[in-house]
Design a protein around this motif. Structure first.
Motif, mmCIF file in Angstrom:
data_model
loop_
_atom_site.group_PDB
_atom_site.id
_atom_site.type_symbol
_atom_site.label_atom_id
_atom_site.label_comp_id
_atom_site.label_asym_id
_atom_site.label_seq_id
_atom_site.Cartn_x
_atom_site.Cartn_y
_atom_site.Cartn_z
ATOM 1 N N PHE A 5 -35.101 70.931 55.373
ATOM 2 C CA PHE A 5 -33.429 70.183 55.995
ATOM 3 C C PHE A 5 -34.080 69.036 54.890
ATOM 4 C CE2 PHE A 5 -30.139 67.279 57.843
ATOM 5 C CZ PHE A 5 -29.580 67.826 56.568
ATOM 6 N N ALA A 6 -32.959 68.993 53.923
ATOM 7 C CA ALA A 6 -33.324 68.061 52.560
ATOM 8 C C ALA A 6 -31.806 67.189 52.844
ATOM 9 C CB ALA A 6 -33.626 68.566 50.919
ATOM 10 N N PRO A 7 -31.592 66.121 53.168
ATOM 11 C CA PRO A 7 -30.063 66.351 53.771
ATOM 12 C C PRO A 7 -28.934 65.238 52.207
ATOM 13 C CG PRO A 7 -31.455 64.604 54.664
ATOM 14 C CD PRO A 7 -31.670 65.649 54.350
ATOM 15 N N ARG A 8 -27.944 66.041 51.500
ATOM 16 C CA ARG A 8 -27.638 65.377 50.741
ATOM 17 C C ARG A 8 -26.530 64.141 50.806
ATOM 18 N NH1 ARG A 8 -24.581 71.021 48.249
ATOM 19 N NH2 ARG A 8 -26.778 72.100 48.075
ATOM 20 N N ARG A 9 -26.372 63.612 51.912
ATOM 21 C CA ARG A 9 -25.073 62.475 52.388
ATOM 22 C C ARG A 9 -25.766 61.075 52.600
ATOM 23 N NH1 ARG A 9 -19.890 64.036 53.808
ATOM 24 N NH2 ARG A 9 -19.214 62.485 53.560
ATOM 25 N N VAL A 10 -26.538 61.964 53.931
ATOM 26 C CA VAL A 10 -27.681 61.193 55.337
ATOM 27 C C VAL A 10 -28.476 60.846 54.802
ATOM 28 C CG1 VAL A 10 -25.907 62.450 56.918
ATOM 29 C CG2 VAL A 10 -27.645 62.530 56.671
ATOM 30 N N ALA A 11 -28.993 59.377 55.178
ATOM 31 C CA ALA A 11 -30.356 59.367 55.569
ATOM 32 C C ALA A 11 -30.711 59.442 57.422
ATOM 33 C CB ALA A 11 -30.993 57.811 55.041
ATOM 34 N N PRO A 12 -31.756 60.438 57.127
ATOM 35 C CA PRO A 12 -32.157 60.947 58.757
ATOM 36 C C PRO A 12 -32.993 60.219 59.590
ATOM 37 C CG PRO A 12 -32.722 62.468 57.270
ATOM 38 C CD PRO A 12 -31.837 61.914 56.934
ATOM 39 N N THR A 13 -33.312 60.339 60.845
ATOM 40 C CA THR A 13 -34.035 58.835 61.088
ATOM 41 C C THR A 13 -34.719 60.514 62.106
ATOM 42 O OG1 THR A 13 -33.184 57.859 62.387
ATOM 43 C CG2 THR A 13 -35.023 57.856 62.867
ATOM 44 N N GLN A 14 -35.978 60.515 61.622
ATOM 45 C CA GLN A 14 -37.072 61.404 62.100
ATOM 46 C C GLN A 14 -37.909 61.907 63.435
ATOM 47 O OE1 GLN A 14 -38.189 64.239 58.903
ATOM 48 N NE2 GLN A 14 -36.936 62.737 57.373
ATOM 49 N N TYR A 15 -37.805 62.596 64.142
ATOM 50 C CA TYR A 15 -38.245 62.234 65.185
ATOM 51 C C TYR A 15 -39.710 63.393 65.341
ATOM 52 C CZ TYR A 15 -36.229 58.186 67.079
ATOM 53 O OH TYR A 15 -35.636 56.844 66.943
ATOM 54 N N GLY A 60 -19.321 60.295 64.259
ATOM 55 C CA GLY A 60 -20.595 60.855 65.321
ATOM 56 C C GLY A 60 -22.088 60.808 65.445
ATOM 57 N N THR A 61 -22.654 61.521 65.964
ATOM 58 C CA THR A 61 -23.610 61.365 66.182
ATOM 59 C C THR A 61 -24.163 62.500 66.618
ATOM 60 O OG1 THR A 61 -23.546 58.952 67.574
ATOM 61 C CG2 THR A 61 -25.531 60.579 67.809
ATOM 62 N N GLU A 106 -23.293 66.460 58.453
ATOM 63 C CA GLU A 106 -23.633 65.527 57.967
ATOM 64 C C GLU A 106 -22.298 65.286 57.820
ATOM 65 O OE1 GLU A 106 -26.111 65.290 54.332
ATOM 66 O OE2 GLU A 106 -25.759 67.530 54.361
ATOM 67 N N SER A 107 -21.309 65.301 57.342
ATOM 68 C CA SER A 107 -19.493 65.186 57.263
ATOM 69 C C SER A 107 -19.272 64.906 59.043
ATOM 70 C CB SER A 107 -18.825 66.589 57.123
ATOM 71 O OG SER A 107 -17.213 65.405 57.060
ATOM 72 N N PHE A 108 -19.422 65.254 59.697
ATOM 73 C CA PHE A 108 -19.231 64.682 61.154
ATOM 74 C C PHE A 108 -19.332 64.018 61.593
ATOM 75 C CE2 PHE A 108 -20.511 64.883 65.854
ATOM 76 C CZ PHE A 108 -19.415 64.505 66.311
#
Length: 232
Positions: free
Chosen positions: A211-221, A201-202, A193-195
């Motif tokens: 996986f429950a990210p704490r800081r990012v809102a991921p796109t899921q496929y 970074g991508t 997430e920090s990266f």
């Protein structure tokens, strides 16, 4: 008449990509006309059943596999037009089974800086090496320890630390927490997430774990039966 601004070129992209393993009978496409556009700085979670081709999709971006049809693009440029060493410094792939070379932890962390493609780049000192290991809950691993004696989980963190030291544009992470305990997994996920958020970074992240990210809102496929679909 005002024209709409052109849409930005995706950082990573697949256009009509099909892939099948040679010699497999019956022949079937692991990927069947797959399209994907990943903006710079995005965090993508990729799910799907075992054997669906998630690892293959990652490997296409660093040319460890070649498609039978379609285009694999980095910043709008076909990856086949880039020298492999340069491509793999820009797009770093961490495979599910971590690979270490004979030598110490220090030797493995500094390995990328011994290549011709890294000529002129400063080598990290021991303080920087310990710092990157600490970010991955691996501060207890001595730099002088033989890498071959590490557990699988420790090797995974070592390989991720090595990738981060080269400052890539994108990280392709294939089950990076599969052999880690909960605390170590959180440290690795936090580093990913920090990266993304702090370094711009991508990230393409394959994992069967919740996986429950704490800081990012991921796109899921989800990848299944050769098709890729956005689920969130």
């Amino acid at each position: 008449m005002l024209q709409a601004a052109p849409s930005p070129v995706p950082h990573l992209a697949l256009r009509g990509v099909s892939f099948a393993y040679a010699g497999v009978s019956p022949c079937r496409n692991i990927l069947d006309g797959v399209d994907l556009a990943v903006p710079r700085g995005a965090f993508v979670l990729l799910a799907g059943p075992s054997g669906a081709g998630k690892s293959t999709l990652l490997r296409l971006f660093c040319r460890l596999e070649e498609p039978q049809a379609g285009q694999v693009l980095l910043c709008g440029q076909g990856v086949e037009s880039l020298p492999p060493a340069r491509l793999r410094r820009r797009v770093s792939y961490l495979q599910q089974t971590p690979a270490v070379v004979p030598g110490t932890v220090r030797d493995n962390l500094l390995l990328p800086f011994s290549f011709k493609s890294a000529a002129g780049e400063p080598r990290p000192d021991d303080h920087a090496l310990r710092e990157i290991l600490g970010r991955l809950a691996a501060a207890d691993i001595p730099l002088d320890q033989e890498a071959a004696t590490l557990s699988v989980g420790q090797r995974q963190r070592l390989c991720l630390a090595r990738a981060l030291l080269t400052r890539p544009e994108a990280l392709l992470l294939d089950e990076p927490v599969s052999a880690l305990d909960a605390d170590s997994a959180r440290a690795v996920l936090g580093a990913a997430e920090s990266f993304c958020l702090d370094d711009g970074g991508t990230v393409l992240f394959v994992s069967h774990a919740d996986f429950a990210p704490r800081r990012v809102a991921p796109t899921q496929y989800r990848l299944e039966a050769g098709r890729l679909a956005c689920t969130a």
